[in-house]
Design a protein around this motif. Structure first.
Motif, short mmCIF file in Angstrom:
data_model
loop_
_atom_site.label_atom_id
_atom_site.label_comp_id
_atom_site.label_asym_id
_atom_site.label_seq_id
_atom_site.Cartn_x
_atom_site.Cartn_y
_atom_site.Cartn_z
N ALA A 73 22.67 5.69 -9.92
CA ALA A 73 21.56 5.35 -9.03
C ALA A 73 20.41 6.32 -9.23
N GLU A 74 20.75 7.61 -9.39
CA GLU A 74 19.70 8.61 -9.60
C GLU A 74 19.01 8.40 -10.95
N ASN A 96 27.78 4.94 0.64
CA ASN A 96 27.18 6.05 1.38
C ASN A 96 26.78 7.19 0.45
N THR A 97 27.61 7.47 -0.56
CA THR A 97 27.31 8.52 -1.53
C THR A 97 26.03 8.21 -2.29
N ARG A 101 22.54 10.44 -1.98
CA ARG A 101 21.94 11.02 -3.18
C ARG A 101 20.44 10.67 -3.26
N LEU A 102 20.11 9.47 -2.81
CA LEU A 102 18.71 9.03 -2.93
C LEU A 102 17.81 9.57 -1.83
N LYS A 103 18.40 10.22 -0.83
CA LYS A 103 17.62 10.70 0.31
C LYS A 103 16.56 11.72 -0.08
N LYS A 104 16.79 12.45 -1.14
CA LYS A 104 15.86 13.52 -1.51
C LYS A 104 14.56 12.98 -2.11
N TYR A 105 14.54 11.69 -2.44
CA TYR A 105 13.33 11.11 -3.02
C TYR A 105 12.42 10.57 -1.92
N LEU A 149 22.43 0.91 3.38
CA LEU A 149 21.75 0.11 2.38
C LEU A 149 20.71 -0.80 3.06
N ASP A 150 19.87 -1.40 2.24
CA ASP A 150 18.77 -2.21 2.77
C ASP A 150 19.14 -3.68 2.94
N GLY A 151 20.21 -4.11 2.30
CA GLY A 151 20.58 -5.51 2.38
C GLY A 151 21.70 -5.84 1.43
#
Length: 227
Positions: A73-74, A96-97, A101-105, A149-151
């Motif tokens: 994903a990263e 969730n992982t 991981r994507l939260k920092k973007y 997730l978004d959907g």
């Protein structure tokens, strides 16, 4: 509801020729397994060169152990795509992982989870998951919702139920759309635009009815008017 066009033609040149024909429309483009494995990140750059405003859905259905999915994903973050997906059956910890991981973007793509592939019929799905499609799709969608997730990716027939158990803002993207009742091909659970509307679908994916048409732009225009 937005239109996402599947770029599933046999070669990069054929796909890019299609993109040229529809370059003036405000649509999403889906890059799937075959196109991405064959043509790679350069294919995404070529699409953006034709029209930088095209939104790209990278349809690779990530499914692995949680850390590997998050690593992938990263890596996707560097491709400049606007949406990608993972398999809900990888489990809540994996989903969730990925999201952690994507939260920092500051800005990330839309992330969807695949529930039940639209190629499944009830018997085939039961053989794999030991549960009926509607019930398991609801469970997968709820897991994805709780994982941030978004959907989800689902058929139009599961969309309304999923919205009801999650949120109206939780997105549903539905493959297997035959806009005006075209042949189902290798899909089992297909629907038309009117049904997708009634099921509160956010994105419809259309492939063959567009790219097999003599005038793809004309079909895109007709679908957009219907939307």
């Amino acid at each position: 509801m937005e239109l996402c066009i599947a770029l599933d033609l046999p070669s990069k040149d054929e796909n890019l020729a299609l993109v040229e024909k529809i370059k003036d429309y405000d649509v999403w483009l889906k890059v799937g397994f075959r196109s991405y494995i064959r043509d790679g990140a350069d294919f995404i750059k070529a699409i953006k060169a034709i029209n930088p405003d095209f939104k790209i859905f990278l349809d690779l259905k990530l499914y692995d152990i949680p850390n590997t999915m998050a690593d992938a994903a990263e890596s996707i973050m560097g491709l400049g795509v606007d949406m990608f997906n993972v398999h809900a059956s990888a489990g809540k910890r994996a989903m969730n992982t990925v999201m952690q991981r994507l939260k920092k973007y500051e800005k990330r793509p839309i992330v969807l989870a695949v529930t039940a592939l639209t190629s499944f019929n009830e018997e085939e799905f039961m053989d794999v998951y030991n549960e009926n499609i509607a019930k398991k799709a609801d469970k997968f969608a709820h897991d994805a919702y709780e994982s941030g997730l978004d959907g989800v990716v689902c058929s139009a027939f599961e969309s309304e139920s999923i919205k009801n158990i999650t949120s109206r803002e939780f997105m549903t993207l539905t493959p297997g759309i035959r806009p005006f009742g075209e042949d189902a091909g290798d899909q089992q659970r297909v629907a038309d635009i009117d049904y997708a509307h009634s099921a509160m679908v956010d994105f419809i994916v259309v492939g063959r009815p567009i790219y097999m048409a003599e005038n793809p732009a004309e079909v895109v225009e007709k679908i957009i008017r219907k939307l």
